[in-house]
Design a protein around this motif. Sequence first.
Motif, PDB file in Angstrom:
ATOM      1  N   ALA A  76       0.868  -1.391  -0.005  1.00  0.00           N
ATOM      2  CA  ALA A  76       0.129  -0.080  -0.008  1.00  0.00           C
ATOM      3  C   ALA A  76       0.830   1.286   0.007  1.00  0.00           C
ATOM      4  CB  ALA A  76      -0.905   0.160   1.140  1.00  0.00           C
ATOM      5  N   LEU A  94      -3.344  -0.104  -4.822  1.00  0.00           N
ATOM      6  CA  LEU A  94      -3.560   0.137  -3.201  1.00  0.00           C
ATOM      7  C   LEU A  94      -4.816  -0.153  -2.654  1.00  0.00           C
ATOM      8  CD1 LEU A  94      -2.900   2.431  -0.972  1.00  0.00           C
ATOM      9  CD2 LEU A  94      -4.224   4.386  -2.280  1.00  0.00           C
ATOM     10  N   ILE A  98      -4.989  -2.846   0.521  1.00  0.00           N
ATOM     11  CA  ILE A  98      -5.732  -2.513   1.877  1.00  0.00           C
ATOM     12  C   ILE A  98      -7.040  -3.257   2.059  1.00  0.00           C
ATOM     13  CG2 ILE A  98      -7.440  -0.469   2.762  1.00  0.00           C
ATOM     14  CD1 ILE A  98      -5.731   1.394   1.525  1.00  0.00           C
ATOM     15  N   LEU A 148      -4.260   5.730   3.069  1.00  0.00           N
ATOM     16  CA  LEU A 148      -2.965   5.322   3.805  1.00  0.00           C
ATOM     17  C   LEU A 148      -2.960   5.342   5.324  1.00  0.00           C
ATOM     18  CD1 LEU A 148      -0.312   3.613   3.369  1.00  0.00           C
ATOM     19  CD2 LEU A 148       0.928   5.644   3.232  1.00  0.00           C
TER      20      LEU A 148
END
Length: 216
Positions: A76, A94, A98, A148
Amino acid sequence: MQVLGINVPVNELSQPQRERIENYIDRKAERLAPKVAVDLKDPSAVAKAQSGIVGDWRGVQKDFGAADVSTRYLAAVDAVQKGNAGNKAADGALVYAIAKIYDPAGAVQEGDKSTIIGSRSVPETVKGYVQKLINGQSFLPQERANLLEIVSQQVRDRAAVLEQERRPYVEISKSLGGTGELLTNPLLEVLKKAEAGVQSASATSGGAFSVDALKA
């Protein structure tokens, strides 16, 4: 329920999720059992006991899914950096990384964002960002940073739980004359590694771990 990062109702647990939780509970029960006395004057016995402690701790890490979480988390961080460098395809990587942290044993499939939307384990806040990709848009640097931070907090929370699990093992190791240095917390280590990567990627990182360093 919230065990090992699995956040779904009990009656909706998949078989792999049930097995992870059962293994985790079994190991907690084992730690409550009486410990076999070790003759501290016998180096071989002490070395064998120390090796057993390390092996048991590795088993806890495996049940916890620590290695997978670490790998997904670094993926990520890498995707955020690549996305901010202009690689818009990294946004898909990404959200997949996650989603797999939240739902490691679920039906989330790489390249199929609809499976992320359909997962009950993935937070609605994350699904909102995924929907943007489904609609053909890409993320802004701030949105990548927000994502993030969401997953970073999840990793921090899991690292704190794992650290509590680690302490009894360290105490036992020290009681046998060891230092406990081999009984590491991989989630704390991956957070530090991510921090170092963020700082090296931006001259304005400031020092403490922060997704601000990944913003354009």
